[in-house]
Write a protein that holds these residues in place. Structure first.
Motif, PDB file in Angstrom:
ATOM      1  N   VAL A 231      -3.847  16.271 -10.004  1.00 16.34           N
ATOM      2  CA  VAL A 231      -4.043  16.576 -10.666  1.00 16.34           C
ATOM      3  C   VAL A 231      -5.514  16.940 -10.686  1.00 16.34           C
ATOM      4  CG1 VAL A 231      -5.157  14.792 -12.564  1.00 16.34           C
ATOM      5  CG2 VAL A 231      -2.776  14.144 -11.056  1.00 16.34           C
ATOM      6  N   LYS A 232      -6.218  17.895 -11.122  1.00 13.31           N
ATOM      7  CA  LYS A 232      -7.403  18.365 -11.408  1.00 13.31           C
ATOM      8  C   LYS A 232      -7.937  18.078 -12.115  1.00 13.31           C
ATOM      9  CE  LYS A 232      -5.877  22.218  -8.801  1.00 13.31           C
ATOM     10  NZ  LYS A 232      -5.879  24.041  -8.466  1.00 13.31           N
ATOM     11  N   GLU A 233      -9.630  17.651 -11.786  1.00 10.17           N
ATOM     12  CA  GLU A 233     -10.918  17.122 -12.573  1.00 10.17           C
ATOM     13  C   GLU A 233     -10.329  15.873 -13.698  1.00 10.17           C
ATOM     14  OE1 GLU A 233     -13.467  18.706 -12.112  1.00 10.17           O
ATOM     15  OE2 GLU A 233     -12.899  19.890 -11.026  1.00 10.17           O
ATOM     16  N   ALA A 234      -9.013  15.536 -13.240  1.00  7.93           N
ATOM     17  CA  ALA A 234      -9.587  14.262 -13.947  1.00  7.93           C
ATOM     18  C   ALA A 234     -11.213  13.692 -13.860  1.00  7.93           C
ATOM     19  CB  ALA A 234      -8.360  13.279 -13.867  1.00  7.93           C
TER      20      ALA A 234
ATOM     21  N   THR B  42     -10.355  16.067  -6.574  1.00  6.67           N
ATOM     22  CA  THR B  42      -8.175  16.494  -7.342  1.00  6.67           C
ATOM     23  C   THR B  42      -7.235  15.302  -6.501  1.00  6.67           C
ATOM     24  OG1 THR B  42      -8.265  19.536  -7.136  1.00  6.67           O
ATOM     25  CG2 THR B  42      -6.473  17.820  -6.811  1.00  6.67           C
ATOM     26  N   LEU B  43      -6.653  14.914  -7.811  1.00  2.35           N
ATOM     27  CA  LEU B  43      -5.685  13.787  -7.245  1.00  2.35           C
ATOM     28  C   LEU B  43      -4.443  14.428  -6.921  1.00  2.35           C
ATOM     29  CD1 LEU B  43      -7.116  11.488  -9.895  1.00  2.35           C
ATOM     30  CD2 LEU B  43      -8.076  11.665  -7.530  1.00  2.35           C
ATOM     31  N   ASN B  44      -3.924  13.345  -5.593  1.00  8.34           N
ATOM     32  CA  ASN B  44      -2.595  14.160  -5.560  1.00  8.34           C
ATOM     33  C   ASN B  44      -1.723  12.866  -5.704  1.00  8.34           C
ATOM     34  OD1 ASN B  44      -2.542  16.870  -4.137  1.00  8.34           O
ATOM     35  ND2 ASN B  44      -4.447  16.007  -2.971  1.00  8.34           N
ATOM     36  N   LEU B  45      -0.968  12.604  -6.226  1.00  3.43           N
ATOM     37  CA  LEU B  45       0.404  11.706  -6.736  1.00  3.43           C
ATOM     38  C   LEU B  45       0.492  11.443  -5.977  1.00  3.43           C
ATOM     39  CD1 LEU B  45      -0.655  11.367 -10.618  1.00  3.43           C
ATOM     40  CD2 LEU B  45      -1.940  10.569  -8.932  1.00  3.43           C
TER      41      LEU B  45
ATOM     42  N   ALA C  10      15.140  14.341 -15.859  1.00  2.00           N
ATOM     43  CA  ALA C  10      14.507  15.262 -17.241  1.00  2.00           C
ATOM     44  C   ALA C  10      12.996  15.419 -16.691  1.00  2.00           C
ATOM     45  CB  ALA C  10      13.721  14.141 -18.151  1.00  2.00           C
ATOM     46  N   ALA C  11      12.584  16.706 -18.109  1.00  2.00           N
ATOM     47  CA  ALA C  11      11.136  16.941 -17.083  1.00  2.00           C
ATOM     48  C   ALA C  11      10.451  16.206 -18.130  1.00  2.00           C
ATOM     49  CB  ALA C  11      11.046  18.414 -17.960  1.00  2.00           C
ATOM     50  N   GLN C  12       8.734  15.762 -16.937  1.00  2.00           N
ATOM     51  CA  GLN C  12       7.864  14.608 -17.397  1.00  2.00           C
ATOM     52  C   GLN C  12       7.347  14.857 -16.668  1.00  2.00           C
ATOM     53  OE1 GLN C  12      10.391  11.076 -15.872  1.00  2.00           O
ATOM     54  NE2 GLN C  12       8.814  10.785 -14.420  1.00  2.00           N
ATOM     55  N   ASN C  13       5.700  14.619 -17.525  1.00  2.00           N
ATOM     56  CA  ASN C  13       4.614  14.610 -17.280  1.00  2.00           C
ATOM     57  C   ASN C  13       4.252  13.587 -15.753  1.00  2.00           C
ATOM     58  OD1 ASN C  13       4.390  17.143 -18.457  1.00  2.00           O
ATOM     59  ND2 ASN C  13       2.422  16.113 -20.391  1.00  2.00           N
ATOM     60  N   ALA C  14       3.547  13.782 -15.312  1.00  2.00           N
ATOM     61  CA  ALA C  14       2.568  12.420 -14.312  1.00  2.00           C
ATOM     62  C   ALA C  14       1.748  11.119 -15.224  1.00  2.00           C
ATOM     63  CB  ALA C  14       2.051  12.773 -13.210  1.00  2.00           C
TER      64      ALA C  14
END
Length: 482
Positions: free
Chosen positions: A262-265, A270-273, A242-246
Motif C-alpha cells: 500500500v503506497k502513500e496511504a 509504503t506499507l507491506n501488509l 475470490a478477488a478482493q482488495n486489502a
C-alpha cells in the motif's frame, strides 16, 4: 693480427678486474640516478595515498552536504508480523494506529475434472478479460455467481487472444499455452484423486477486485465447455478464491488497496501488509543516519591526518624521513582544510555556526574528537540547526559539507595543487629516465673503449714478451756456442 681468448692472458696482467673496477666507477652516476628515481617514485606513490584519503573525506563531506539526509524519516512498527514500512524522502514524522481487516488476494477459478491431462479436448481462441464483478451473490455450493451479477472491465488491461490448436489442445497444452501467453494468468493442473481428477486452475497474477476474470471462448464446444466463464451468464469454472482488495484503517480512516503493498496511504510511506491484525506505526526523524554520517566524516578526517603524519614522519634511528617530509603541497593542503573547519558558518543569531556546538572539536594533534552525547542532544533538539551547519539549500555554498567537498575538488582537480605536484614529479621522473638512458649509453661506450684499449695493450705486451723470449733464446744459443 693475433688475438687473445681472455683479457689479460697475453700480458699476464689482471686487466679484467681493472676493467670491472673502471666500469663500476663510470657507472656511479647511474646509481645516483636510480636513487633519485626511487625517491621520486616513492613520492609519487605518497601523493596517490594522500589523494585516496582526500577522496574518502570528500565522500563523507558530500553525504553531509545533502539536506535530504537531515530530513529522513524512519518507521517503527509495533507488530512486525502484521506489517512492515518503507519510508521515502517525503515522509513526515507522526504516530498512526493501523488496523488491517483484510488482505488483498487473487481470484482463482477451477475447471471441471478431466480423466486425462494428455487427451485432446478441442480447438479455438481463448480471451481472458479482467475487471470487477458487481452485484449478485456467490453460490458457495457451486462456486458461481447467481443471476444479477455485473462485470465492469478494466480498461487499462487488454485481453490477449490465446490460440488452442492441434498442437496444444490437451489439458497440459492449454496450461502451457496460457502460461506462455503472459496474459496475466498463472495456469496449473491439480489432481484431486477422483475418477476425473485433473483440474485446470487459473489464478490471476494480480491481486485486487479489478483482477476478476471473464473468459470468452470461440471454437469447439468442448473448449467452450471447459473454459468459458462469464460471471454475468454461463459459468463453466468454479471460483475457489475470490478477488478482493486489502482493507485497513489508518487512524480510523478506511483505506482500500488492490495490493498488499500500500503506497502513500501515509505520506511518503509504503506499507507491506502481512496478515490481519493491528499495529502502531511511529514515523520519527532518522537521527541515527545523521549521527552515523557525522561519525564517518570525523573518521575520514582523522584518517587523512594519520596518513599525513605517516607520510611526513622521521625515523631518528635510520636518520631517514618519509616521502613527504617537509613537502609544501601537503602542508598547504592541511592548512586549508583546518582553516575551512575553523571558519564559522553564517546564519542568524540562533543558528549553529561552529562544529564544537554539536560536540565535534579540533584537537592539538590536528585530529577531530566527537562527543557522542552532545551530538545526540543536538540532533534530538536542534536537527534543523545541525542541518544548516553541514548542508544548505539549492544554489548556496554554505555548510561544512559543501565547503569541504568543494575544497577537495579544488585540491585534486586538473589544475589543483595536488595534481600540479603529481604532474611535477611525473615530469621529473621522465627527465631522470632520459638522463639514465643517455648516461647508460655513455658508460657502455666508455667501457667498450677501455676494453678495446686493454685488448690492444694485451696484444702488445704479449708480442713484446714473445720477442723477448726469442731474443733470450738467441742470446743463450750464442753464449753456449762460445
Amino acid at each position: 693480427m693475433a688475438s687473445i681468448s681472455s683479457l689479460g692472458v697475453g700480458s699476464n696482467l689482471d686487466l679484467s678486474t681493472l676493467l670491472t673496477q673502471l666500469q663500476t666507477a663510470e657507472s656511479q652516476p647511474l646509481v645516483n640516478l636510480q636513487s633519485q628515481q626511487v625517491s621520486f617514485t616513492t613520492k609519487l606513490s605518497a601523493y596517490g595515498t594522500l589523494k585516496n584519503s582526500l577522496t574518502s573525506l570528500q565522500a563523507a563531506a558530500t553525504k553531509l552536504s545533502n539536506p535530504a539526509l537531515f530530513q529522513g524519516v524512519k518507521g517503527n512498527v509495533s507488530a512486525t508480523d502484521v506489517l512492515s514500512v518503507v519510508a521515502t524522502g517525503t515522509a513526515v514524522a507522526g504516530d498512526y494506529a493501523i488496523d488491517v481487516t483484510r488482505l488483498a488476494q487473487s481470484q482463482s477459478l477451477v475447471s471441471a475434472g478431466q480423466a486425462s491431462a494428455k487427451t485432446a479436448i478441442g480447438t479455438g481462441t481463448v480471451k481472458i478479460e479482467f475487471g470487477t464483478i458487481t452485484g449478485g451473490t456467490l453460490d458457495p455450493a457451486t462456486g458461481t455467481y447467481n443471476p444479477g451479477a455485473g462485470f465492469t472491465a478494466d480498461a487499462t488491461r487488454t485481453a490477449l487472444p490465446i490460440t488452442i490448436d492441434a498442437s496444444n489442445n490437451t489439458l497440459e497444452g492449454i496450461r502451457d499455452a496460457i502460461n506462455s501467453s503472459k496474459a496475466g494468468v498463472s495456469a496449473s493442473i491439480v489432481n484431486d484423486g477422483s475418477a476425473t481428477p485433473n483440474r485446470l486452475v487459473l489464478t490471476s497474477t494480480q491481486t485486487g477486485e479489478t483482477s476478476s476474470m471473464s473468459i470468452s471462448v470461440t471454437g469447439d464446444a468442448a473448449l467452450q465447455s471447459l473454459l468459458g466463464n462469464d460471471p454475468t451468464g454461463t459459468q463453466n469454472l468454479r471460483q475457489s478464491v475470490a478477488a478482493q482488495n486489502a482493507k485497513l484503517t489508518v487512524n480510523g480512516i478506511d483505506i482500500s488497496s488492490t495490493s498488499n503493498v500500500v503506497k502513500e496511504a501515509i505520506q511518503g510511506t509504503t506499507l507491506n501488509l502481512l496478515k490481519i491484525g493491528t499495529s502502531k506505526l511511529s514515523m520519527q526523524k532518522d537521527t541515527a543516519s545523521v549521527l552515523s554520517a557525522i561519525g564517518d566524516f570525523v573518521k575520514a578526517y582523522n584518517s587523512l591526518q594519520n596518513t599525513a603524519k605517516s607520510l611526513t614522519a622521521y625515523d631518528a634511528d635510520k636518520k631517514q624521513g618519509a616521502a613527504l617530509l617537509g613537502d609544501a603541497t601537503l602542508r598547504n593542503l592541511q592548512t586549508r582544510i583546518r582553516q575551512a573547519l575553523n571558519t564559522p558558518q553564517s546564519g542568524g543569531p540562533d543558528d549553529m555556526k561552529v562544529l564544537s556546538e554539536i560536540g565535534v572539536s579540533l584537537q592539538k594533534d590536528g585530529t577531530l574528537s566527537m562527543d557522542s552525547d552532545k551530538l545526540s542532544a543536538a540532533l534530538n533538539n536542534k536537527l534543523d540547526g545541525v542541518s544548516k551547519l553541514f548542508a544548505s539549500g539549492e544554489g548556496s555554498t554554505a555548510g561544512y559539507g559543501k565547503q569541504l567537498s568543494a575544497l577537495v575538488d579544488d585540491l585534486t582537480s586538473t589544475h589543483g595543487a595536488l595534481q600540479a605536484a603529481t604532474d611535477g614529479v611525473n615530469a621529473t621522473l621522465k627527465q631522470l629516465d632520459e638522463q639514465y638512458t643517455k648516461m647508460q649509453d655513455h658508460v657502455t661506450a666508455t667501457v667498450d673503449r677501455y676494453r678495446a684499449q686493454f685488448t690492444q695493450l694485451d696484444l702488445l705486451v704479449s708480442s713484446m714478451n714473445n720477442t723477448m723470449k726469442y731474443l733470450t733464446q738467441q742470446f743463450d744459443a750464442m753464449s753456449s756456442s762460445d
